[in-house]
Write an enzyme that holds these catalytic residues in place. Structure first.
Site, mmCIF file in Angstrom:
data_model
loop_
_atom_site.group_PDB
_atom_site.id
_atom_site.type_symbol
_atom_site.label_atom_id
_atom_site.label_comp_id
_atom_site.label_asym_id
_atom_site.label_seq_id
_atom_site.Cartn_x
_atom_site.Cartn_y
_atom_site.Cartn_z
ATOM 1 N N GLU A 32 8.312 110.445 83.037
ATOM 2 C CA GLU A 32 7.188 110.985 82.281
ATOM 3 C C GLU A 32 6.012 111.335 83.201
ATOM 4 O OE1 GLU A 32 6.769 107.879 79.343
ATOM 5 O OE2 GLU A 32 5.212 106.875 80.512
ATOM 6 N N CYS A 33 5.496 112.511 82.999
ATOM 7 C CA CYS A 33 4.332 113.054 83.700
ATOM 8 C C CYS A 33 4.518 112.968 85.208
ATOM 9 C CB CYS A 33 3.057 112.357 83.237
ATOM 10 S SG CYS A 33 1.566 113.349 83.532
#
Length: 448
Positions: free
Chosen positions: A331-332
């Protein structure tokens, strides 16, 4: 059963007023006095809780009436009240910003609001701001107001005089003034405050800020005085049992300065699902531990792009893991490290891990911000997005998140997939759906 504890929410009229500094300073002041302090952060945030944890010596959890939910917040406040002498919740943005806002949280649980106002460029308007914050919504529990970044004692007196008097007596809610002082400034960068653990003098800064509170009415409150902010916290309902969907599985989590955006509650959720959680550091060139699945959380790959580019041991072991069909959730910042190249804020390109095709480019302006939700067959994960980069890839998204804001434009954040690897800018609050979380870390959770 019910339990009682003094509890305040530190708020402000806007971001950048000094909420985190004051919250951490107040927590540090009482912790130094031997009181048991528990702190929380309102809304999605990874950086402020690190400073609050340093101040209190205890883990700091987030609470948000939408993302984490009322039941979770109620349970955490009740548990904290059973073991604390003071509960401090740091607000988010301005007091009434967002849906739901910090004010909504304060009203829901009866938290007394301490307003921090940057008074560096005002005098009489200070009184109007304080009055508006207190009375804008009826029924808001009120603790008082603290003037921050004040120029002098004379300036402080002007601010105090600007507050409306209560029944003709002393100014209502005056809790003192904190003077401008670079000794306790908390440095910032593009995603917010600098990570506390990166500064060798972080605790010294908090001690200096705590010292600045000592001579204020706020800082002089002892245990007896704090009882005026006592709140009765109702016992929460029995939480639903979490099925051990990850029993017998080991989840490896990247954790270092490049991958540091980790909610403690997410680790708790993985363990509640039955997973064994182990950690590794790509910056230390550590290989992937023996595991069934991997979580690459967000952080600052753009600040460590050169080191990550050289981390071939981590890259090769992760590539072997993916080739074997084992799940990865990135994530990210974790996703950014998986692309072919990353262009840093100075425009320099770095070859990264090449597990996803494309380029990630940093940009000076914020690319996305706000609450998001990801619908999977097993349930809906809630969370948020906050990033300054954009990715250029030929991959077609297999899913998109949706904004939690009514009428928000755009398709949300893309979810990319290659085999059992899934990646997105979306930061998940895993406790919002343990079943959906488990699906991210199980081979059968991947949709070819």
């Amino acid at each position: 059963m019910k339990t009682t504890c003094p509890a305040i929410l530190v708020a402000a009229p806007a971001s950048g007023q000094g909420k985190t500094t004051v919250t951490a300073a107040l927590a540090r002041l009482h912790a130094r006095a031997g009181r048991r302090v528990r702190a929380f952060k309102c809304g999605p945030d990874f950086l402020d809780p690190m400073w609050l944890e340093l101040a209190t010596g205890h883990p700091v959890h987030n609470m948000d009436l939408w993302m984490t939910g009322e039941a979770d917040a109620r349970a955490r406040l009740h548990a904290a009240a059973q073991e604390a002498d003071l509960i401090i919740v740091e607000g988010v943005m301005g007091l009434f910003d967002g849906e739901p806002s910090a004010a909504d949280l304060a009203r829901r649980f009866g938290l007394h609001v301490l307003a921090v106002i940057d008074a560096s460029a005002m005098a009489g308007t200070f009184g109007a701001l304080a009055f508006g914050l207190q009375h804008y919504r009826p029924g808001l529990p009120w603790a008082g107001v603290l003037a921050n970044r004040v120029a002098s004692e004379r300036h402080a007196q002007m601010l105090r005089d600007a507050l409306p008097a209560d029944g003709g007596a002393a100014p209502s809610g005056w809790l003192g003034a904190v003077m401008r002082n670079p000794a306790f400034t908390l440095p910032e960068r593009h995603l917010g405050l600098t990570v506390a653990t990166e500064l060798p003098d972080a605790l010294a800064r908090l001690d200096a800020a705590a010292d600045a509170l000592v001579d204020t009415p706020l800082g002089q409150m002892d245990a007896a005085a704090l009882t005026r902010w006592s709140v009765v916290f109702e016992a929460p309902a029995e939480p639903a049992a979490v099925a051990p969907l990850l029993a017998g599985k080991t989840v490896a989590v990247a954790r270092d300065a490049a991958f540091c955006f980790i909610y403690a509650a997410n680790l708790d959720t993985l363990r509640a699902l039955g997973a064994r959680v182990v950690f590794f550091s790509p910056l230390a060139h550590e290989p992937l531990p023996a595991c069934d699945a991997v979580w690459l959380p967000g952080g600052y790959p753009e600040l460590h792009a050169e080191a990550l580019s050289a981390s071939q041991v981590s890259r090769d072991s992760l590539a072997a893991h993916v080739a074997a069909g084992r799940p990865v959730w990135a994530e990210c910042g974790g996703m950014m490290a998986l692309f072919d190249d990353l262009v840093d804020p100075q425009g320099q390109s770095h070859a990264l891990w090449g597990l996803l095709p494309g380029v990630v480019r940093m940009q000076p302006r914020l690319a996305a911000l706000g609450p998001q939700k990801l619908a999977l067959a097993q349930g809906e994960l809630r969370g948020h997005t906050f990033h300054y980069s954009r990715c250029e890839t030929a991959l077609e998204p297999v899913l998109h998140t949706a904004s939690a804001r009514a009428g928000a434009a755009g398709a949300g954040e893309a979810v990319y997939q290659r085999g059992a690897l899934r990646a997105s800018y979306f930061h998940a609050w895993m406790a919002s759906s343990p079943a959906a979380t488990a699906a991210l870390f199980l081979p059968e959770g991947a949709t070819a």
